[in-house]
Design a protein around this motif. Structure first.
Motif, mmCIF file in Angstrom:
data_model
loop_
_atom_site.group_PDB
_atom_site.id
_atom_site.type_symbol
_atom_site.label_atom_id
_atom_site.label_comp_id
_atom_site.label_asym_id
_atom_site.label_seq_id
_atom_site.Cartn_x
_atom_site.Cartn_y
_atom_site.Cartn_z
ATOM 1 N N LEU A 201 0.819 -1.222 0.000
ATOM 2 C CA LEU A 201 0.000 0.000 0.000
ATOM 3 C C LEU A 201 0.851 1.270 0.000
ATOM 4 O O LEU A 201 0.306 2.377 -0.021
ATOM 5 C CB LEU A 201 -0.926 0.023 1.226
ATOM 6 C CG LEU A 201 -2.006 -1.054 1.303
ATOM 7 C CD1 LEU A 201 -2.750 -0.975 2.625
ATOM 8 C CD2 LEU A 201 -2.983 -0.925 0.136
ATOM 9 N N THR A 202 2.166 1.132 -0.001
ATOM 10 C CA THR A 202 3.067 2.282 0.112
ATOM 11 C C THR A 202 2.808 3.325 -0.968
ATOM 12 O O THR A 202 2.684 4.520 -0.679
ATOM 13 C CB THR A 202 4.537 1.824 0.054
ATOM 14 O OG1 THR A 202 4.794 0.931 1.141
ATOM 15 C CG2 THR A 202 5.483 3.016 0.162
ATOM 16 N N ALA A 203 2.717 2.891 -2.218
ATOM 17 C CA ALA A 203 2.542 3.836 -3.329
ATOM 18 C C ALA A 203 1.219 4.589 -3.223
ATOM 19 O O ALA A 203 1.176 5.818 -3.400
ATOM 20 C CB ALA A 203 2.625 3.096 -4.662
ATOM 21 N N ALA A 204 0.135 3.874 -2.934
ATOM 22 C CA ALA A 204 -1.179 4.511 -2.832
ATOM 23 C C ALA A 204 -1.222 5.492 -1.673
ATOM 24 O O ALA A 204 -1.766 6.601 -1.798
ATOM 25 C CB ALA A 204 -2.268 3.447 -2.674
ATOM 26 N N LEU A 205 -0.653 5.089 -0.538
ATOM 27 C CA LEU A 205 -0.659 5.955 0.638
ATOM 28 C C LEU A 205 0.193 7.201 0.392
ATOM 29 O O LEU A 205 -0.189 8.313 0.788
ATOM 30 C CB LEU A 205 -0.151 5.182 1.850
ATOM 31 C CG LEU A 205 -0.381 5.807 3.227
ATOM 32 C CD1 LEU A 205 -1.853 6.084 3.464
ATOM 33 C CD2 LEU A 205 0.171 4.889 4.323
ATOM 34 N N THR A 206 1.313 7.026 -0.278
ATOM 35 C CA THR A 206 2.175 8.161 -0.619
ATOM 36 C C THR A 206 1.437 9.128 -1.536
ATOM 37 O O THR A 206 1.477 10.356 -1.343
ATOM 38 C CB THR A 206 3.462 7.667 -1.313
ATOM 39 O OG1 THR A 206 4.163 6.800 -0.427
ATOM 40 C CG2 THR A 206 4.353 8.841 -1.690
ATOM 41 N N ILE A 269 -6.720 7.111 -7.514
ATOM 42 C CA ILE A 269 -5.584 6.348 -6.984
ATOM 43 C C ILE A 269 -5.844 4.850 -7.168
ATOM 44 O O ILE A 269 -6.920 4.356 -6.828
ATOM 45 C CB ILE A 269 -5.362 6.656 -5.484
ATOM 46 C CG1 ILE A 269 -4.955 8.126 -5.299
ATOM 47 C CG2 ILE A 269 -4.284 5.745 -4.891
ATOM 48 C CD1 ILE A 269 -4.861 8.561 -3.848
ATOM 49 N N GLU A 270 -4.857 4.159 -7.715
ATOM 50 C CA GLU A 270 -5.016 2.730 -7.974
ATOM 51 C C GLU A 270 -4.396 1.893 -6.845
ATOM 52 O O GLU A 270 -3.318 2.215 -6.344
ATOM 53 C CB GLU A 270 -4.370 2.354 -9.311
ATOM 54 C CG GLU A 270 -5.077 2.984 -10.511
ATOM 55 C CD GLU A 270 -4.504 2.515 -11.833
ATOM 56 O OE1 GLU A 270 -3.628 1.630 -11.819
ATOM 57 O OE2 GLU A 270 -4.934 3.037 -12.872
ATOM 58 N N ILE A 271 -5.105 0.830 -6.485
ATOM 59 C CA ILE A 271 -4.625 -0.097 -5.455
ATOM 60 C C ILE A 271 -4.689 -1.506 -6.028
ATOM 61 O O ILE A 271 -5.762 -1.972 -6.433
ATOM 62 C CB ILE A 271 -5.478 0.005 -4.178
ATOM 63 C CG1 ILE A 271 -5.328 1.409 -3.580
ATOM 64 C CG2 ILE A 271 -5.062 -1.046 -3.162
ATOM 65 C CD1 ILE A 271 -6.328 1.742 -2.536
ATOM 66 N N ASN A 272 -3.552 -2.168 -6.063
ATOM 67 C CA ASN A 272 -3.494 -3.497 -6.679
ATOM 68 C C ASN A 272 -4.098 -4.575 -5.783
ATOM 69 O O ASN A 272 -4.896 -5.378 -6.244
ATOM 70 C CB ASN A 272 -2.037 -3.854 -7.021
ATOM 71 C CG ASN A 272 -1.471 -2.936 -8.093
ATOM 72 O OD1 ASN A 272 -2.177 -2.540 -9.013
ATOM 73 N ND2 ASN A 272 -0.205 -2.571 -7.963
ATOM 74 N N ASP A 273 -3.738 -4.581 -4.517
ATOM 75 C CA ASP A 273 -4.247 -5.600 -3.598
ATOM 76 C C ASP A 273 -5.248 -4.971 -2.642
ATOM 77 O O ASP A 273 -4.903 -4.526 -1.552
ATOM 78 C CB ASP A 273 -3.089 -6.235 -2.819
ATOM 79 C CG ASP A 273 -3.546 -7.431 -1.977
ATOM 80 O OD1 ASP A 273 -4.766 -7.706 -1.954
ATOM 81 O OD2 ASP A 273 -2.686 -8.066 -1.343
ATOM 82 N N LYS A 274 -6.521 -4.950 -3.053
ATOM 83 C CA LYS A 274 -7.545 -4.286 -2.253
ATOM 84 C C LYS A 274 -7.903 -5.060 -0.986
ATOM 85 O O LYS A 274 -8.542 -4.509 -0.088
ATOM 86 C CB LYS A 274 -8.789 -4.040 -3.114
ATOM 87 C CG LYS A 274 -8.523 -3.039 -4.237
ATOM 88 C CD LYS A 274 -9.781 -2.654 -4.977
ATOM 89 C CE LYS A 274 -9.455 -1.602 -6.029
ATOM 90 N NZ LYS A 274 -10.639 -1.193 -6.814
ATOM 91 N N SER A 275 -7.471 -6.315 -0.895
ATOM 92 C CA SER A 275 -7.741 -7.077 0.334
ATOM 93 C C SER A 275 -7.017 -6.460 1.528
ATOM 94 O O SER A 275 -7.434 -6.632 2.675
ATOM 95 C CB SER A 275 -7.302 -8.535 0.163
ATOM 96 O OG SER A 275 -5.892 -8.640 0.109
ATOM 97 N N LEU A 276 -5.956 -5.707 1.262
ATOM 98 C CA LEU A 276 -5.205 -5.072 2.345
ATOM 99 C C LEU A 276 -5.938 -3.866 2.919
ATOM 100 O O LEU A 276 -5.514 -3.293 3.923
ATOM 101 C CB LEU A 276 -3.821 -4.649 1.846
ATOM 102 C CG LEU A 276 -2.855 -5.798 1.538
ATOM 103 C CD1 LEU A 276 -1.539 -5.266 1.003
ATOM 104 C CD2 LEU A 276 -2.615 -6.658 2.781
ATOM 105 N N LEU A 277 -7.041 -3.471 2.307
ATOM 106 C CA LEU A 277 -7.849 -2.372 2.851
ATOM 107 C C LEU A 277 -8.833 -2.892 3.894
ATOM 108 O O LEU A 277 -9.604 -2.116 4.457
ATOM 109 C CB LEU A 277 -8.605 -1.658 1.730
ATOM 110 C CG LEU A 277 -7.704 -0.959 0.681
ATOM 111 C CD1 LEU A 277 -8.550 -0.395 -0.437
ATOM 112 C CD2 LEU A 277 -6.868 0.127 1.331
#
Length: 282
Positions: A201-206, A269-277
């Protein structure tokens, strides 16, 4: 005021960024006073939140509507007893809302809905429903003709998996409460210091934090007001550990100036692994 005060922090240490622990009795009474003065009239609790129900019974008095939740039960009789015990702990004869803590409880035991309807008819509950974790749960329950008066579901600036269910629920007359608007504090964390499991999630959060910085607004202000501005959402359930945090959250809402362009950038904003949300997967 579209804020419902969540109480999980009042009974157990909770949240990835919680550094204060469970508030003292005195601190809790201050929090309730600040909430009441701000026009917050609902508290959200659950049997699973340690001794939160008892503490609400001792200190919340009759200033707030109470919503509480029940865990998995083996029978209709057990559900009746669980409700009675919650009412005793809360020192009341009725609650505003009574929800299955996880919608799976009702999917696996749909006969429990009859027990909830009976308690509602007896005046012990004003609104019955369930707490959702996945959109598929809602689809299964509606197929069983279990239509909620009240639901609670996760929804935030980066986690919008229930987006297309909100209007559907409103058409059914359902009151919608959302939780996890700050994802337990994830949105405030330093992207470079995320736990190993959350590093994807680093890229999305950044990107989220950069957009907020460029627009000279706080991440918390954006996260909270994005949800509050949604007309299909009736209440935002927010937990706090201190009265100062609650005052800050109230200020975030009071001082907000609408900015749809900002929201649009964040929605991209794109998130590849949405399960981490989903904090369950942390």
């Amino acid at each position: 005021m579209k804020i419902t005060l969540g109480t999980v922090q009042f009974g157990i240490n909770y949240g990835i960024s919680n550094t204060h622990g469970v508030p003292s009795d005195e601190a809790l009474q201050t929090i309730f006073s600040v909430a009441a003065e701000a026009g917050i009239n609902q508290l959200d609790t659950a049997l699973a939140y340690g001794n939160a129900e008892e503490r609400l019974g001792l200190f919340a008095s009759d200033r707030f509507q109470i919503i509480t939740k029940f865990p998995a039960v083996a029978s209709q009789n057990e559900l009746e007893n669980t409700l009675e015990q919650s009412l005793i702990r809360l020192k009341t004869t009725s609650v505003y809302g009574y929800l299955a803590h996880n919608a799976d409880i009702l999917i696996e035991n749909p006969q429990l809905w009859e027990t909830l309807q009976k308690a509602k008819a007896e005046g012990k509950i004003e609104k019955i429903g369930f707490s959702l974790y996945h959109p598929e749960q809602l689809e299964k329950l509606l197929a069983l003709n279990i239509v909620p008066d009240l639901v609670q579901l996760p929804y935030s600036i980066l986690d919008r998996k229930f987006e297309n269910k909100l209007a559907e629920l409103k058409l059914l007359g359902t009151e919608i409460h959302v939780r996890s608007v700050f994802l337990q504090g994830l949105y405030f964390m330093n992207p470079k210091q995320l736990p190993e499991k959350l590093k994807p999630l680093t890229a999305a959060l950044t990107e989220l934090q950069t957009i907020c910085t460029e627009n000279k607004v706080g991440v918390g202000d954006v996260a909270l007001n994005y949800v509050i501005s949604n007309p299909n959402i009736d209440k935002v359930v927010m937990g706090v550990e201190t009265a100062a945090q609650l005052k800050q959250n109230i200020q975030m809402v009071s001082n907000w100036e609408a900015n749809s362009g900002l929201f649009s950038k964040i929605e991209a904003i794109e998130i590849n692994d949405k399960s981490l949300l989903n904090p369950v997967n942390w």
